[in-house]
Write a protein that holds these residues in place. Structure first.
Motif, mmCIF file in Angstrom:
data_model
loop_
_atom_site.group_PDB
_atom_site.id
_atom_site.type_symbol
_atom_site.label_atom_id
_atom_site.label_comp_id
_atom_site.label_asym_id
_atom_site.label_seq_id
_atom_site.Cartn_x
_atom_site.Cartn_y
_atom_site.Cartn_z
ATOM 1 N N GLU A 28 -2.490 -21.124 1.726
ATOM 2 C CA GLU A 28 -3.499 -21.989 1.119
ATOM 3 C C GLU A 28 -3.460 -21.984 -0.405
ATOM 4 O OE1 GLU A 28 -7.268 -20.836 2.675
ATOM 5 O OE2 GLU A 28 -6.787 -21.461 4.735
ATOM 6 N N LEU A 29 -3.236 -20.802 -1.000
ATOM 7 C CA LEU A 29 -3.345 -20.672 -2.456
ATOM 8 C C LEU A 29 -1.989 -20.698 -3.167
ATOM 9 C CD1 LEU A 29 -6.075 -17.871 -2.594
ATOM 10 C CD2 LEU A 29 -6.397 -20.347 -2.802
ATOM 11 N N GLU A 30 -0.931 -20.442 -2.426
ATOM 12 C CA GLU A 30 0.437 -20.461 -2.961
ATOM 13 C C GLU A 30 0.575 -19.613 -4.231
ATOM 14 O OE1 GLU A 30 1.266 -24.652 -3.379
ATOM 15 O OE2 GLU A 30 1.968 -24.773 -1.302
ATOM 16 N N PRO A 31 0.207 -18.325 -4.166
ATOM 17 C CA PRO A 31 0.346 -17.482 -5.354
ATOM 18 C C PRO A 31 1.812 -17.200 -5.671
ATOM 19 C CG PRO A 31 -0.222 -16.143 -3.463
ATOM 20 C CD PRO A 31 -0.296 -17.574 -3.003
ATOM 21 N N ASP A 32 2.095 -17.065 -6.959
ATOM 22 C CA ASP A 32 3.431 -16.654 -7.377
ATOM 23 C C ASP A 32 3.608 -15.149 -7.204
ATOM 24 O OD1 ASP A 32 4.475 -19.247 -8.516
ATOM 25 O OD2 ASP A 32 2.627 -19.021 -9.682
ATOM 26 N N PHE A 33 2.516 -14.407 -7.409
ATOM 27 C CA PHE A 33 2.572 -12.948 -7.294
ATOM 28 C C PHE A 33 1.352 -12.451 -6.534
ATOM 29 C CE2 PHE A 33 4.661 -13.910 -11.427
ATOM 30 C CZ PHE A 33 5.953 -13.505 -11.091
ATOM 31 N N VAL A 34 1.566 -11.419 -5.716
ATOM 32 C CA VAL A 34 0.487 -10.768 -4.972
ATOM 33 C C VAL A 34 0.448 -9.296 -5.377
ATOM 34 C CG1 VAL A 34 -0.429 -10.156 -2.699
ATOM 35 C CG2 VAL A 34 0.736 -12.353 -3.027
ATOM 36 N N ILE A 35 -0.728 -8.843 -5.799
ATOM 37 C CA ILE A 35 -0.911 -7.469 -6.268
ATOM 38 C C ILE A 35 -2.028 -6.828 -5.448
ATOM 39 C CG2 ILE A 35 -1.443 -6.019 -8.272
ATOM 40 C CD1 ILE A 35 -0.631 -8.556 -9.975
ATOM 41 N N VAL A 36 -1.827 -5.568 -5.069
ATOM 42 C CA VAL A 36 -2.798 -4.846 -4.248
ATOM 43 C C VAL A 36 -3.035 -3.467 -4.851
ATOM 44 C CG1 VAL A 36 -3.136 -3.707 -2.010
ATOM 45 C CG2 VAL A 36 -2.221 -6.034 -2.092
ATOM 46 N N ASN A 37 -4.310 -3.083 -4.986
ATOM 47 C CA ASN A 37 -4.580 -1.693 -5.325
ATOM 48 C C ASN A 37 -4.497 -0.876 -4.038
ATOM 49 O OD1 ASN A 37 -6.438 0.785 -5.549
ATOM 50 N ND2 ASN A 37 -6.060 0.202 -7.671
ATOM 51 N N GLY A 38 -3.538 0.060 -4.000
ATOM 52 C CA GLY A 38 -3.261 0.796 -2.771
ATOM 53 C C GLY A 38 -3.570 2.266 -2.826
ATOM 54 N N GLU A 39 -4.384 2.719 -3.775
ATOM 55 C CA GLU A 39 -4.550 4.167 -3.911
ATOM 56 C C GLU A 39 -5.342 4.797 -2.768
ATOM 57 O OE1 GLU A 39 -6.791 6.266 -6.545
ATOM 58 O OE2 GLU A 39 -8.630 5.278 -5.960
ATOM 59 N N ASN A 40 -6.046 3.977 -1.964
ATOM 60 C CA ASN A 40 -6.734 4.477 -0.768
ATOM 61 C C ASN A 40 -6.057 4.011 0.515
ATOM 62 O OD1 ASN A 40 -9.628 5.727 -1.535
ATOM 63 N ND2 ASN A 40 -9.129 4.093 -2.973
ATOM 64 N N LEU A 41 -4.791 3.656 0.410
ATOM 65 C CA LEU A 41 -4.083 3.068 1.544
ATOM 66 C C LEU A 41 -4.045 4.002 2.753
ATOM 67 C CD1 LEU A 41 -2.716 0.290 1.705
ATOM 68 C CD2 LEU A 41 -0.553 1.386 1.115
ATOM 69 N N ASP A 42 -3.937 5.303 2.494
ATOM 70 C CA ASP A 42 -3.843 6.288 3.574
ATOM 71 C C ASP A 42 -4.742 7.477 3.275
ATOM 72 O OD1 ASP A 42 -1.501 5.360 5.361
ATOM 73 O OD2 ASP A 42 -0.652 5.239 3.345
ATOM 74 N N ILE A 43 -5.228 8.113 4.327
ATOM 75 C CA ILE A 43 -5.871 9.417 4.196
ATOM 76 C C ILE A 43 -4.744 10.442 4.352
ATOM 77 C CG2 ILE A 43 -7.559 11.009 5.162
ATOM 78 C CD1 ILE A 43 -9.115 8.547 6.156
ATOM 79 N N VAL A 66 3.610 -8.410 -0.526
ATOM 80 C CA VAL A 66 2.980 -7.818 -1.708
ATOM 81 C C VAL A 66 4.068 -7.472 -2.728
ATOM 82 C CG1 VAL A 66 1.642 -5.847 -2.567
ATOM 83 C CG2 VAL A 66 1.008 -6.956 -0.404
ATOM 84 N N ASP A 67 3.862 -7.880 -3.964
ATOM 85 C CA ASP A 67 4.858 -7.664 -5.016
ATOM 86 C C ASP A 67 4.737 -6.313 -5.687
ATOM 87 O OD1 ASP A 67 6.316 -10.316 -5.199
ATOM 88 O OD2 ASP A 67 4.244 -10.985 -5.368
ATOM 89 N N VAL A 68 3.511 -5.799 -5.817
ATOM 90 C CA VAL A 68 3.329 -4.498 -6.445
ATOM 91 C C VAL A 68 2.030 -3.872 -5.951
ATOM 92 C CG1 VAL A 68 2.237 -5.508 -8.496
ATOM 93 C CG2 VAL A 68 3.230 -3.243 -8.656
ATOM 94 N N LEU A 69 2.044 -2.537 -5.781
ATOM 95 C CA LEU A 69 0.861 -1.779 -5.388
ATOM 96 C C LEU A 69 0.465 -0.879 -6.544
ATOM 97 C CD1 LEU A 69 2.827 -1.924 -2.605
ATOM 98 C CD2 LEU A 69 0.775 -0.878 -1.666
ATOM 99 N N THR A 70 -0.768 -1.027 -7.018
ATOM 100 C CA THR A 70 -1.270 -0.208 -8.106
ATOM 101 C C THR A 70 -2.007 1.011 -7.546
ATOM 102 O OG1 THR A 70 -3.239 -1.607 -8.191
ATOM 103 C CG2 THR A 70 -1.445 -2.122 -9.722
ATOM 104 N N GLY A 71 -2.249 1.998 -8.414
ATOM 105 C CA GLY A 71 -2.878 3.237 -7.977
ATOM 106 C C GLY A 71 -4.135 3.550 -8.744
ATOM 107 N N GLY A 72 -4.443 4.860 -8.805
ATOM 108 C CA GLY A 72 -5.656 5.310 -9.482
ATOM 109 C C GLY A 72 -5.770 6.810 -9.401
#
Length: 263
Positions: A28-43, A66-72
Motif C-alpha cells: 500500500e505505501l511502497e516504502p523505499d526503506f523499512v526500519i525496525v527497532n529490534g532490541e526487544n525482538l527476543d527474550i 526489513v532493511d535495518v534493525l536498530t537497537g538500544g
C-alpha cells in the motif's frame, strides 16, 4: 523517498504482528526503506529479564523485507550479542562505546535513493553511554548532504525533543523509541526534521510494555531479578505502531503515525 519505521518489536507476538502487517503495508505505501527497532525482538535470558536479538529472528525480519534493525539498551544483553551485532543489517547505539562490537550507523542505498540510519541511546535509558549530541555532531561532519534518520532510544521526551530541535534541518527525522508507548506529538519541525517522541511498540497489548507483568512487577518491588519467575511475552491482542515518512532531498514533507490494535 519513502520510509517505513516500526517501533520496538517485542518478542514472538511482535514478530508475528510484523509478519502479518508488513507485506500489506509494503504493497500500500511502497516504502523505499523499512526500519525496525529490534532490541526487544527476543527474550534472551528469561530468568534475568534480558532481551535483545537472536540471529534467527533477525533473519526472519530480513526475509520479510526489513532493511535495518536498530537497537538500544538491550543490544548487549544476549549471550550471543557479538555475533548478532556483526550482522550487516543490525545496529546498536552509536554512542555506547567505540570499543563495543557492531556499528551504530548504516548507509542504505536503493538505486539513486540513499539514507543514513543512525542509532543513538539517551543517558536516561543507558547511563554509561557517551554524549549523543557530540556523537551525532561528529558523524554529520562526515555525511553532509545525505538524508539522515535517527532512532533515538530514550526514556526522556526532553532529551529526544531537545536533540530534534538542535539538529533541525541537519537531519531528516528523529524518531523516539524505548517506552513502547506511542505519543501523539508527531510533527515536522520548522527547518524540515520529522519528529515523534515515541513511535510505540509492535507486540501484545494488555501487559507491561509487551511483557507479562509478574516478573517485571516483582523486579520493581525487590530491585532484583525475582527468583522462580521468568520474563515472558504478554498475552492479548496484537498492537502495531509505525511511522511513515516522505522526504524531499534532506527534508521531511509528510509524516504519518499509526498505533493500532489488529482485528
Amino acid at each position: 523517498m519513502r520510509v517505513l519505521f516500526f517501533g520496538d518489536v517485542v518478542g514472538e507476538p511482535g514478530i508475528r504482528a510484523l509478519e502479518r502487517e508488513l507485506p500489506r503495508l509494503r504493497r500500500e505505501l511502497e516504502p523505499d526503506f523499512v526500519i525496525v527497532n529490534g532490541e526487544n525482538l527476543d527474550i534472551t535470558v528469561p530468568e534475568l529479564g534480558r532481551a535483545g536479538m537472536r540471529s534467527e529472528s533477525v533473519e526472519r525480519l530480513v526475509r520479510l523485507g526489513v532493511d535495518v534493525l536498530t537497537g538500544g539498551n538491550h543490544s548487549l544483553d544476549p549471550p550471543e550479542a557479538e555475533a548478532v551485532l556483526g550482522h550487516p543489517r543490525v545496529l546498536r547505539p552509536l554512542n555506547f562505546s567505540r570499543y563495543a562490537p557492531g556499528k551504530g550507523s548504516l548507509l542504505l542505498r536503493k538505486g539513486e535513493k540513499v539514507l543514513l540510519v543512525v542509532n543513538l541511546v539517551g543517558r536516561s535509558a543507558m547511563p554509561l553511554a557517551g554524549d549523543p549530541l557530540e556523537t551525532l555532531e561528529v558523524l554529520l561532519e562526515k555525511w553532509d548532504g545525505v538524508p539522515v534518520l535517527v532512532d533515538f532510544h530514550s526514556e526522556s521526551v526532553f532529551e529526544k525533543l531537545g536533540h530534534a530541535f538542535l539538529f533541525d534541518g541537519r537531519i531528516s527525522a528523529l524518531l523516539g523509541t524505548h517506552t513502547h508507548v506511542a505519543t501523539q506529538d508527531g510533527r515536522i519541525l520548522p527547518k524540515g526534521t520529522a519528529y515523534v517522541s515515541d513511535v510505540g511498540m509492535v507486540g501484545a497489548d494488555g501487559g507491561y510494555q509487551g511483557y507479562e507483568p509478574d516478573f517485571l512487577v516483582e523486579a520493581l518491588k525487590r530491585k532484583l531479578p525475582p527468583t522462580g519467575l521468568v520474563l515472558r511475552p504478554a498475552l492479548g491482542p496484537l498492537r502495531v505502531s509505525y511511522v511513515f515518512l516522505e522526504f524531499a532531498a534532506k527534508k521531511a514533507k509528510a509524516l504519518g503515525h499509526v498505533s493500532r490494535v489488529l482485528d
